[in-house]
Design an enzyme around this catalytic site. Sequence first.
Site, mmCIF file in Angstrom:
data_model
loop_
_atom_site.group_PDB
_atom_site.id
_atom_site.type_symbol
_atom_site.label_atom_id
_atom_site.label_comp_id
_atom_site.label_asym_id
_atom_site.label_seq_id
_atom_site.Cartn_x
_atom_site.Cartn_y
_atom_site.Cartn_z
ATOM 1 N N GLU A 8 0.801 -1.226 0.000
ATOM 2 C CA GLU A 8 0.000 0.000 0.000
ATOM 3 C C GLU A 8 0.837 1.282 0.000
ATOM 4 O OE1 GLU A 8 -2.989 -0.256 3.096
ATOM 5 O OE2 GLU A 8 -4.113 -1.779 1.985
ATOM 6 N N GLU A 46 -6.609 -7.350 -1.353
ATOM 7 C CA GLU A 46 -7.025 -7.271 0.054
ATOM 8 C C GLU A 46 -8.472 -6.837 0.124
ATOM 9 O OE1 GLU A 46 -4.901 -5.101 3.059
ATOM 10 O OE2 GLU A 46 -2.932 -5.493 2.167
#
Length: 442
Positions: free
Chosen positions: A211, A328
């Site tokens: 991320e 995710e």
Amino acid sequence: MASFSRAICSFYALLCLLLLLAIITEARNIENTKNVDFVRTRGAHFVLNGSPFLFNGFNSYWLMHVAAEPTERYKVSEVFKEASAASLSVCRTWAFSDGGDAALQISPGVYDERVLQGLDFVISEARKYGIRLILSFVNNYKDFGGRSQYAQWAKNAGILNINSEDDFYSHPVLKDYYKNHVKKIVTRVNTMTGIAYRDDSTIMAWELMNEPRCNADYSGKTVHGWVQEMASFVKSLDKKHLLEIGMEGFYGDSMPEKKNVNPGFQVGTDFISSHLVKEIDFATIHAYTDQWLTGKSDDAQAAFMQRWMTSHWEDSRTILKKPLVLAEFGKSSKDPGFNQNARDTFMSLVYRNVFNFAKAGGTMGGSLVWQLVAQGMDNFDDGYSIILAQNPSTAGLISGQSQAMTTLAHLVNRPNLGQLHGHHPLGVGHHPLGMGHHRLGR
């Protein structure tokens, strides 16, 4: 004569022993070549051994961390065993732990061999259970060190002009720290299998960062420049494995009209421009509607999820022309009013979308739920944790999606079903395992 007979018997006994050893060795070789080929891409699709590869998978970020302690390794084995039983075939996990307690990288270029051997075990155990791994090189966040630890290391070394963790993307010293870590991992030879990581097909892909975000530049250009440089560096070390960025999917300045799809805020990345980098093999998105749309109803979160997935699927198909993975997603048990049915309903929605997008022209390769843990790991429970043995309804959903994606991959490979769109023998527009249309609601 008796001694001659004994000699003959000894000879045959030795021959039998050698034959037995040869059979055992051959069996082990067969075991070790279970994942003989690498997952590759062909256009906007994943392929394995020349055939379509569609998957259902999971995250378990903690695997190396736990496996660093040999007495705890049974937890890794337990999760892989349960995942394999549910036909989950891809797992994403960390190949980093920078500074702090039980670190992999104690300081720049200094490693704890015990932790590295924990990662060796994770890879060898994944191989045993036929599970492919996506390994991430560094964290955006301070958990397990991340880019803030890199910045702190440079400050501690007396390096000037380190103002914030965002310098991770541009300062030459921090970039060298990162490259050295990538080289350490990619070129490591597994002490348990004898296979160099870069030669091991158990690893499906490398991930540049978990991320990536940049508060200093919301346009996405700073992160984009870093992605270009680091993607090229990884490929200079390893051309066999796939490579992805680790992005959540936020749109940036390259297509400003798409920013309205973002959940009301920016993180300094550009989904389109960075995934067009030629060394990046597939695109990823993450989605946490309960965090991004705090206080919104389940129906509102479901509507956002639909838009988020649809938009990125269309972009991957028409602009990027690369596979897409929902890397995710999850629903937290710590949400107000949480119940198991709400999580299962949300997961059903996601799984149905993944399946239908994979069916309607490919591109969507699979999804990775966050996250599976073993029993007795309460200290790792972030609200999203799932223990398959203790959550039969969720385990059933997960197993059903695994079977659906595998079935779809086989159907795609049949001559009469070469095109993913159109009529499907398992039902048009519907998940074959009964995940029909519904609205979220408690």
